[in-house]
Design a protein around this motif. Structure first.
Motif, PDB file in Angstrom:
ATOM      1  N   THR A   1       0.808  -1.218   0.000  1.00 59.28           N
ATOM      2  CA  THR A   1       0.000   0.000   0.000  1.00 59.28           C
ATOM      3  C   THR A   1       0.844   1.272   0.000  1.00 59.28           C
ATOM      4  O   THR A   1       2.014   1.269   0.383  1.00 59.28           O
ATOM      5  N   GLY A   2       0.207   2.347  -0.407  1.00 55.65           N
ATOM      6  CA  GLY A   2       0.882   3.619  -0.633  1.00 55.65           C
ATOM      7  C   GLY A   2       1.020   4.476   0.609  1.00 55.65           C
ATOM      8  O   GLY A   2       0.605   4.119   1.714  1.00 55.65           O
ATOM      9  N   ASN A   3       1.618   5.650   0.373  1.00 51.51           N
ATOM     10  CA  ASN A   3       1.891   6.621   1.435  1.00 51.51           C
ATOM     11  C   ASN A   3       0.640   7.426   1.758  1.00 51.51           C
ATOM     12  O   ASN A   3      -0.406   7.276   1.135  1.00 51.51           O
ATOM     13  N   GLY A   4       0.808   8.347   2.719  1.00 52.84           N
ATOM     14  CA  GLY A   4      -0.309   9.174   3.143  1.00 52.84           C
ATOM     15  C   GLY A   4      -0.670  10.239   2.128  1.00 52.84           C
ATOM     16  O   GLY A   4       0.159  10.708   1.363  1.00 52.84           O
ATOM     17  N   SER A   5      -1.940  10.633   2.145  1.00 51.13           N
ATOM     18  CA  SER A   5      -2.415  11.773   1.374  1.00 51.13           C
ATOM     19  C   SER A   5      -2.985  12.766   2.375  1.00 51.13           C
ATOM     20  O   SER A   5      -4.030  12.505   2.946  1.00 51.13           O
ATOM     21  N   PRO A   6      -2.264  13.884   2.662  1.00 52.42           N
ATOM     22  CA  PRO A   6      -0.935  14.216   2.149  1.00 52.42           C
ATOM     23  C   PRO A   6       0.165  13.469   2.906  1.00 52.42           C
ATOM     24  O   PRO A   6      -0.116  12.786   3.880  1.00 52.42           O
ATOM     25  N   TRP A   7       1.432  13.667   2.458  1.00 53.42           N
ATOM     26  CA  TRP A   7       2.558  13.019   3.141  1.00 53.42           C
ATOM     27  C   TRP A   7       2.604  13.416   4.612  1.00 53.42           C
ATOM     28  O   TRP A   7       2.881  12.585   5.475  1.00 53.42           O
ATOM     29  N   ASN A   8       2.407  14.728   4.860  1.00 49.17           N
ATOM     30  CA  ASN A   8       2.620  15.304   6.191  1.00 49.17           C
ATOM     31  C   ASN A   8       1.559  14.824   7.175  1.00 49.17           C
ATOM     32  O   ASN A   8       0.382  15.188   7.086  1.00 49.17           O
ATOM     33  N   GLN A   9       1.990  14.011   8.154  1.00 44.72           N
ATOM     34  CA  GLN A   9       1.015  13.450   9.092  1.00 44.72           C
ATOM     35  C   GLN A   9       0.390  14.509   9.995  1.00 44.72           C
ATOM     36  O   GLN A   9      -0.734  14.341  10.465  1.00 44.72           O
ATOM     37  N   LYS A  10       1.124  15.620  10.233  1.00 46.51           N
ATOM     38  CA  LYS A  10       0.564  16.683  11.085  1.00 46.51           C
ATOM     39  C   LYS A  10      -0.734  17.227  10.496  1.00 46.51           C
ATOM     40  O   LYS A  10      -1.609  17.684  11.219  1.00 46.51           O
ATOM     41  N   ILE A  11      -0.842  17.190   9.178  1.00 43.54           N
ATOM     42  CA  ILE A  11      -2.066  17.648   8.509  1.00 43.54           C
ATOM     43  C   ILE A  11      -3.077  16.507   8.456  1.00 43.54           C
ATOM     44  O   ILE A  11      -4.239  16.662   8.782  1.00 43.54           O
ATOM     45  N   ARG A  12      -2.593  15.329   8.085  1.00 46.20           N
ATOM     46  CA  ARG A  12      -3.465  14.208   7.749  1.00 46.20           C
ATOM     47  C   ARG A  12      -4.154  13.609   8.967  1.00 46.20           C
ATOM     48  O   ARG A  12      -5.317  13.226   8.924  1.00 46.20           O
ATOM     49  N   SER A  13      -3.362  13.476  10.056  1.00 41.25           N
ATOM     50  CA  SER A  13      -3.858  12.800  11.259  1.00 41.25           C
ATOM     51  C   SER A  13      -3.169  13.495  12.435  1.00 41.25           C
ATOM     52  O   SER A  13      -2.215  12.980  13.006  1.00 41.25           O
ATOM     53  N   PRO A  14      -3.652  14.709  12.768  1.00 40.18           N
ATOM     54  CA  PRO A  14      -2.890  15.625  13.635  1.00 40.18           C
ATOM     55  C   PRO A  14      -2.564  15.061  15.016  1.00 40.18           C
ATOM     56  O   PRO A  14      -1.581  15.473  15.631  1.00 40.18           O
ATOM     57  N   GLY A  15      -3.346  14.119  15.509  1.00 42.16           N
ATOM     58  CA  GLY A  15      -3.052  13.525  16.816  1.00 42.16           C
ATOM     59  C   GLY A  15      -2.166  12.294  16.706  1.00 42.16           C
ATOM     60  O   GLY A  15      -2.041  11.525  17.655  1.00 42.16           O
ATOM     61  N   GLY A  16      -1.551  12.068  15.554  1.00 43.88           N
ATOM     62  CA  GLY A  16      -0.680  10.905  15.364  1.00 43.88           C
ATOM     63  C   GLY A  16      -1.483   9.661  15.023  1.00 43.88           C
ATOM     64  O   GLY A  16      -2.543   9.738  14.401  1.00 43.88           O
ATOM     65  N   GLY A  17      -0.974   8.501  15.437  1.00 42.22           N
ATOM     66  CA  GLY A  17      -1.624   7.221  15.124  1.00 42.22           C
ATOM     67  C   GLY A  17      -0.904   6.508  13.991  1.00 42.22           C
ATOM     68  O   GLY A  17      -0.180   7.120  13.208  1.00 42.22           O
TER      69      GLY A  17
END
Ligand code: CA
Length: 690
Positions: free
Chosen positions: A270-286
């Motif tokens: 499977t691929g990377n995050g959309s977007p790459w930056n996790q702070k935007i994508r899933s701000p509380g981490g995980g």
């Protein structure tokens, strides 16, 4: 006695009949494609080993290898895929998935099929690669994908279209560059798009006879308020925070898919995050399941079975889209049905396919984002600061990966895996990006972190072919290669490894020692992996020659070999022992000659605005810092962006649409002006360096 003679005659007759008959390429055959006469699947066998049992060409005689025939393919650009060879016919997909069948005896084109990708794509050309990694062959059908999102079945005999299915929502910025995979009368395909859209990855299996959808699996969960498609989504949603669905989440499966017949499961990388930056994508981490994972799905239902995540909570584009090889290996003294995987993040993984258990993970290249993988927890031990917590970080590998999609190969005799590797740093900086206000792009590039807006120097990366012992997790030999884009590999029972190079040289190595035994200049940069098969008892090695792919956007790093847009030939070449034909001619490497009209006054402010627009819009084809890597014209030497009228006719008016240059009807004269100032500024800067 009489009976014996009769039986013998019957056997002889049946042998003759078998030779003349068509090979039935079905599940058992793809799992074990016999004596090596055919290369029927993307990785030859469905386990993707890219190993051939042929040994007619071997370490003793490979020096006698020569050109058997060469087919020049004018009009082709990126030829990066893996051809197939079945019953003396080579099948391959070229630029924009133009598909050909070629007689392996003579090099004569038997049929061509043009899916007219540019016409179907329209504005989707903005995010499309012209590349395609190859077809699938199954029970007389050749199945291809198009970058605009179609899956098409052709009659392998004549290239007539049998059915076609749209696999994506054309309003969304998804595309296909990958090869489809076939199993149990189904064909499966995913898609790409994580950098261009609020993308949510999925794979879909279709009935191979009708193109009707059989099942679909989503890689990341959608908005919980809409209800989950299955239990796996519900489980995955617990590993996400914030409102990830607004950004899609990502996970697009654009390459690695392997059918595992022994467990009747499909393994997807499977691929990377959309977007790459996790702070935007899933701000509380995980962990953000199932990004950057191997997920096993039941082949009949598409139901989730198990997963292993290589990069939890990814934030660097470290997808697990690389190929997944099935191999029986001895590990810890035990025979294991293993999968071998070397994703972008730089670790080599051995996983037990029965249950997804991680057995081992070691660095195969320079890796600074994590110290190691803890085998007790199966998780990487990350290095503090690597997640650009402070706003910036320099880490290895780069988003291109320590190993990209170029296939590795596994030789069961040597027990070694031959991996094309890249050593390159990634500069990540999200200063000035507001994670709350940031919005996903729509048909342009924005990964939520700055990834460099300048040209990439030619020495910014190292490339090597490494022979990796998966059981002992150590490098056995290494060959330094010209940077940067390092093609796929193939290995044989002749104890050979074949691999092309970025500088246009095709090489055969001793699989045990890495000694270079044979090489030939093919006249253009190589990106594809070779194949081998035999016709009339003669072993051939075939290679598609054509510079292309995503890493060509790296400006000088990709452009340093001088494989200029439309200058160097694209060809399919076959080699055999004592092949006597000369290599067809090819012009020498060529480099852009930037022009500098003295009447053009560069305005720095306009150029800065132009740079921002260029980086989100033009860079993927025309190259970083306006230095072309060979995918598209080098704009520093083009007269078109020196005149607003001419520039507008191409960019807004679509005058080069037939070549794949998208149309940007919405761009204002002021925006075009900014681009022109930036292009001129870059042209002058490169002239000043000379
Ligand atoms: Ca990516």
């Amino acid at each position: 006695m009489k009976f014996g003679i009769l039986l013998g005659a019957a056997l002889l007759a049946s042998a003759a009949f078998t030779q003349a008959a068509e090979t039935v390429v079905d599940d058992p055959y793809l799992r074990n494609p016999g004596d090596g006469s055919n290369w029927p699947g993307h990785g030859r066998d469905s386990g993707e080993q890219r190993y051939s049992p042929l040994a007619q060409i071997n370490t003793d005689n490979v020096a006698r290898l020569g050109v058997n025939w060469a087919l020049d393919l004018p009009g082709e650009r990126a030829l990066i895929g893996t051809p197939l060879a079945v019953d003396g016919v080579i099948y391959f997909t070229g630029t924009y998935s133009r598909t050909r069948a070629v007689d392996a005896r003579s090099g004569k084109v038997l049929w061509e099929y043009d899916p007219k990708t540019i016409e179907h794509a329209g504005d989707r050309l903005r995010i499309m690669w012209e590349t395609n990694r190859g077809p699938a062959y199954y029970k007389g059908k050749l199945i291809i994908t198009t970058v605009d999102g179609r899956l098409i079945a052709l009659d392998a005999k004549n290239g007539k279209m049998l059915w076609e299915t749209m696999t994506i929502d054309p309003r969304r910025a998804y595309y296909i560059t990958g090869a489809p995979k076939v199993f149990r009368d189904k064909v499966i395909i995913g898609n790409g798009g994580t950098e261009h859209e609020a993308a949510r990855g999925y794979v879909t299996a279709y009935d191979v006879n009708t193109g009707k959808q059989a099942w679909r699996f989503y890689v990341v969960p959608g908005n919980p308020a809409d209800g989950f498609e299955d239990k796996a989504q519900e489980m995955a949603a617990k590993t996400w925070t914030g409102e990830w669905w607004k950004h899609g989440g990502g996970g697009n499966v654009w390459n690695g898919i392997t059918y595992d017949a022994e467990f009747n499961q499909v393994l997807i990388g499977t691929g990377n995050g959309s977007p790459w930056n996790q702070k935007i994508r899933s701000p509380g981490g995980g962990d953000n399941l199932f990004l950057c994972s191997i997920v096993a799905l039941d082949a009949d239902s598409g139901e989730y079975k198990w997963h292993y995540q290589t990069t939890p909570g990814e934030t660097w584009d470290y997808n697990s889209s690389m190929d997944i090889i099935l191999a029986d290996i001895k590990y810890g003294g035990q025979p294991i049905k293993a999968l071998l995987h070397a994703p972008k993040n730089g670790f080599f993984y051995i996983i037990n396919r029965a249950n997804g258990e991680l057995l081992s993970a070691e660095k195969f290249g320079k890796v600074t984002w994590a110290e190691k993988v803890d085998l007790k927890t199966g998780r990487p031990v990350e290095v503090k600061g690597a997640r650009y917590e402070s706003g910036e970080a320099l880490v290895w590998p780069s988003p291109i990966g320590a190993h990209s999609w170029h296939p590795m190969s596994y030789n069961p005799n040597t027990g070694l895996v031959y991996i094309p590797t890249i050593e390159m740093a990634g500069v990540f900086n999200d200063k000035g990006i507001d994670p709350v206000k940031w919005q996903s792009p729509h048909f342009s590039i924005d990964p939520g972190v700055h990834f460099g807006t300048d040209d990439v120097p030619g020495n910014w990366s190292k490339a090597a072919l490494i022979a990796w012992d998966p059981v002992n997790q150590k490098k056995v030999w290494e060959k330094t290669l010209p940077p940067n884009w390092n093609p796929g590999t193939m290995t044989t029972a002749g104890n050979l490894v074949f691999e092309g190079r970025a500088d246009g040289v095709f090489v055969a190595y001793n699989a045990t020692t890495g000694d270079e035994l044979w090489k030939i200049n093919v006249g253009s940069g190589i990106t594809a992996a070779p194949i081998t098969y035999s016709v009339d008892g003669k072993q051939q090695v075939a290679l598609m020659v054509g510079w292309g792919g995503a890493a060509l956007l790296t400006g000088t790093l990709a452009g340093q070999h001088g494989w200029k847009y439309k200058v160097h030939p694209r060809r399919l070449i076959t080699f055999s022992l004592d092949g006597k034909l000369p290599m067809p001619p090819s012009p020498p490497p060529a480099f852009a000659q930037p022009i500098d009209p003295p009447t053009f006054k560069v305005d720095d402010q306009l150029a800065a605005a132009g740079q921002a627009l260029y980086t989100s819009t033009c860079v993927q084809c025309h190259g970083s810092g306006v230095v072309s890597g060979g995918t598209a014209p080098d704009l520093r030497e083009s007269p078109i962006p020196t005149s607003l009228e001419a520039f507008k006719s191409v960019v807004v008016g679509g005058a080069r649409l037939a070549n794949g240059m998208p149309q940007y009807r919405e761009l204002s004269d002021a925006q075009l002006d900014g681009l022109m100032h930036y292009i001129r500024k870059q042209a002058r800067a490169s002239l000043a360096k000379k």
